[in-house]
Motif scaffolding. Structure first.
Motif, PDB file in Angstrom:
ATOM      1  N   UNK A  77      -6.626  13.041   2.933  1.00 35.59           N
ATOM      2  CA  UNK A  77      -5.472  12.200   3.260  1.00 35.59           C
ATOM      3  C   UNK A  77      -5.456  10.913   2.432  1.00 35.59           C
ATOM      4  N   UNK A  78      -6.613  10.360   2.178  1.00 32.32           N
ATOM      5  CA  UNK A  78      -6.680   9.105   1.434  1.00 32.32           C
ATOM      6  C   UNK A  78      -6.518   9.280  -0.069  1.00 32.32           C
ATOM      7  N   UNK A  79      -6.794  10.469  -0.577  1.00 26.26           N
ATOM      8  CA  UNK A  79      -6.862  10.628  -2.032  1.00 26.26           C
ATOM      9  C   UNK A  79      -5.884  11.624  -2.639  1.00 26.26           C
ATOM     10  N   UNK A  80      -5.201  12.411  -1.823  1.00 25.98           N
ATOM     11  CA  UNK A  80      -4.275  13.395  -2.383  1.00 25.98           C
ATOM     12  C   UNK A  80      -3.151  12.670  -3.119  1.00 25.98           C
ATOM     13  N   UNK A  81      -2.746  13.198  -4.256  1.00 27.97           N
ATOM     14  CA  UNK A  81      -1.685  12.569  -5.042  1.00 27.97           C
ATOM     15  C   UNK A  81      -0.327  12.839  -4.399  1.00 27.97           C
ATOM     16  N   UNK A  85      -5.804   2.838   6.660  1.00 31.62           N
ATOM     17  CA  UNK A  85      -7.186   2.622   6.244  1.00 31.62           C
ATOM     18  C   UNK A  85      -7.121   1.651   5.067  1.00 31.62           C
ATOM     19  N   UNK A  86      -8.236   1.202   4.557  1.00 32.43           N
ATOM     20  CA  UNK A  86      -8.169   0.302   3.394  1.00 32.43           C
ATOM     21  C   UNK A  86      -7.472   0.907   2.181  1.00 32.43           C
ATOM     22  N   UNK A  87      -7.355   2.236   2.128  1.00 31.52           N
ATOM     23  CA  UNK A  87      -6.756   2.882   0.957  1.00 31.52           C
ATOM     24  C   UNK A  87      -5.266   3.171   1.103  1.00 31.52           C
ATOM     25  N   UNK A 107       0.828  -1.203   0.000  1.00 28.34           N
ATOM     26  CA  UNK A 107       0.000   0.000   0.000  1.00 28.34           C
ATOM     27  C   UNK A 107       0.864   1.255   0.000  1.00 28.34           C
ATOM     28  N   UNK A 108       0.334   2.313  -0.585  1.00 32.31           N
ATOM     29  CA  UNK A 108       1.018   3.591  -0.622  1.00 32.31           C
ATOM     30  C   UNK A 108       1.070   4.188   0.782  1.00 32.31           C
ATOM     31  N   UNK A 109       2.186   4.838   1.108  1.00 28.80           N
ATOM     32  CA  UNK A 109       2.350   5.451   2.431  1.00 28.80           C
ATOM     33  C   UNK A 109       2.356   6.964   2.288  1.00 28.80           C
ATOM     34  N   UNK A 110       1.485   7.637   3.041  1.00 26.95           N
ATOM     35  CA  UNK A 110       1.454   9.101   3.099  1.00 26.95           C
ATOM     36  C   UNK A 110       2.064   9.534   4.420  1.00 26.95           C
ATOM     37  N   UNK A 111       3.089  10.352   4.346  1.00 31.48           N
ATOM     38  CA  UNK A 111       3.708  10.916   5.542  1.00 31.48           C
ATOM     39  C   UNK A 111       3.258  12.367   5.647  1.00 31.48           C
ATOM     40  N   UNK A 112       2.581  12.710   6.745  1.00 34.46           N
ATOM     41  CA  UNK A 112       2.131  14.094   6.894  1.00 34.46           C
ATOM     42  C   UNK A 112       2.480  14.640   8.265  1.00 34.46           C
ATOM     43  N   UNK A 113       2.654  15.949   8.322  1.00 30.65           N
ATOM     44  CA  UNK A 113       3.011  16.623   9.556  1.00 30.65           C
ATOM     45  C   UNK A 113       1.884  17.539   9.987  1.00 30.65           C
ATOM     46  N   UNK A 114       1.780  17.764  11.298  1.00 33.67           N
ATOM     47  CA  UNK A 114       0.805  18.718  11.822  1.00 33.67           C
ATOM     48  C   UNK A 114       1.558  19.866  12.477  1.00 33.67           C
ATOM     49  N   UNK A 115       1.035  21.058  12.333  1.00 27.91           N
ATOM     50  CA  UNK A 115       1.674  22.234  12.917  1.00 27.91           C
ATOM     51  C   UNK A 115       0.601  23.252  13.263  1.00 27.91           C
TER      52      UNK A 115
END
Length: 409
Positions: free
Chosen positions: A205-209, A78-80, A1-9
């Motif tokens: 989060x699930x759909x951004x390229x 998530x499933x995505x 599965x694709x991994x999205x790494x995101x930060x919060x600020x």
């Protein structure tokens, strides 16, 4: 599965930890024993409901003070997609933690308190996210429940951000009104804001390229180790910073300036025909040219710049200010050199994001444009072309502290 790494600020008490707790809780990414521990912890603090912020405020000092003082990492899926969350501190003193935590993120979530509006820290966090090359910034206007879910207040904050950051043309901004405490527009769409027709946070989060545009011809492979073995010859080991490499490809070894050919590639314990960016590999090269840590393999038709003087953007990370004439150690991929800051061209004013003439000294969290003179020539790309070969850190040679992070312009 694709991994999205995101930060919060966001500024202190804007609800970053609560937002992450809500994401984990509503997406069912926490176990029952964690819920039980949260329930006990909240009761001890006299709180009637579960405090979701404690899911990320893992340090005891953070729980006691109710603030985030360190970078916290959390993982869920998530499933995505799979996700890596980097929760960075909001206080001005810990802005440096955001620089390090967000440096590899695909997306940044910046929280704005609907009762306070855009602050200097909002400016700082969005500006740093842009400097680090994060192309997707989600501005979450939080605590909408405290302003009666007012569309007018949300629009005012959105318009304020758009006017401040309209020059950041490479950034995709998404604005979402939320309540992290109540869960509005995070995993489920809010029934209290029918006027909002945009996506909820989880949908983004699930759909951004996040698939980068690969420039396969821009090979950059810093050599980390060379092993000579009488049985199977010389192996060159490293992690591909950009581009791709394949068996039979012509490559140039720098600084030796030796052109050679890739005979074999090993990834893990398997022989492969090709490898791409971020792969850690072992190579066999034709004629086994002499190399060492600090050498770099590149595509002969797309060369980096060989520079002894560079122009760069610096984020100052240390409370100890810069003194004119101080020599630092510059660490760049597997290369290093001594350097001095010969000129500070300008410094950024975080109130209005304008460039100002430099006066005084560089201090903690200052962001500026400088000229650096190195003790020897190294190989660089601009940060926009390659993050790995376009970035560096400066080290205090007396204390070994990291004093600044830099990006080559």
């Amino acid at each position: 599965m694709e991994i999205l790494r995101f930060t919060t600020a966001g500024s202190v008490d804007n609800g970053k930890s609560t937002l992450i707790g809500r994401l984990l809780f509503d997406s069912k990414a926490i176990f029952q024993d964690q819920i039980d521990e949260l329930t006990r912890s909240s009761k001890l603090r006299g709180e009637q409901n579960i405090n979701l912020a404690h899911l990320t405020d893992g340090l005891r000092a953070e729980r006691e003070q109710g603030i985030t003082i360190d970078v916290a990492y959390r993982f869920f899926s998530t499933p995505k997609r799979k996700f890596i969350i980097v929760d960075t501190p909001g206080h001005f003193q810990f802005t440096r933690n955001m620089v390090t935590g967000a440096s590899t993120a695909h997306l940044a979530i910046v929280l704005v308190d609907s009762t306070q509006g855009v602050t200097e820290q909002t400016n700082r966090h969005i500006f740093i996210a842009n400097l680090l090359g994060i192309q997707n910034i989600v501005v979450c206007v939080n605590k909408m429940d405290l302003v009666q879910y007012s569309q007018m207040i949300f629009d005012e904050i959105r318009i304020s951000c758009q006017s401040r950051f309209n020059n950041l043309t490479a950034v995709n901004f998404i604005y979402i009104p939320i309540s992290a405490l109540r869960g509005d527009n995070i995993v489920l769409k809010s029934e209290y804001m029918p006027w909002y027709n945009g996506p909820i946070l989880m949908h983004v989060l699930e759909n951004i390229s996040i698939t980068p545009t690969q420039n396969h011809s821009m090979l950059r492979l810093p050599i980390q180790m060379v092993i000579n073995n009488p049985h199977w010859g010389t192996r060159y080991m490293g992690r591909i910073a950009s581009g791709s490499i394949e068996v039979g490809q012509k490559v140039l070894l720098l600084p030796q300036e030796i052109e050679t050919e890739v005979i074999a590639i090993e990834k893990g314990e398997k022989q492969v025909e090709t490898a791409i960016e971020k792969d850690s590999i072992s190579l066999t090269l034709k004629n086994s040219p002499e190399a060492n840590r600090g050498s770099i393999l590149v595509n002969p038709t797309h060369l980096p710049s060989k520079l002894k003087e560079i122009n760069a953007t610096l984020c100052w990370l240390l409370e100890k200010p810069h003194k004119h004439g101080t020599s630092y150690k510059l660490m760049h991929t597997t290369q290093e050199a001594e350097c001095q800051i010969t000129e500070v061209n300008y410094i950024y004013n975080m109130h209005n994001l304008e460039k100002e003439s430099y006066e005084g000294t560089l201090g903690l969290n200052d962001i500026c444009n400088v000229r650096l003179m190195l003790s020897k020539e190294l190989y660089f790309d601009t940060y926009n072309n390659c993050k790995q070969t376009g970035s560096f850190i400066l080290i205090d040679q007396e204390t070994n502290d990291t004093v600044a992070a830099g990006m080559v312009c």
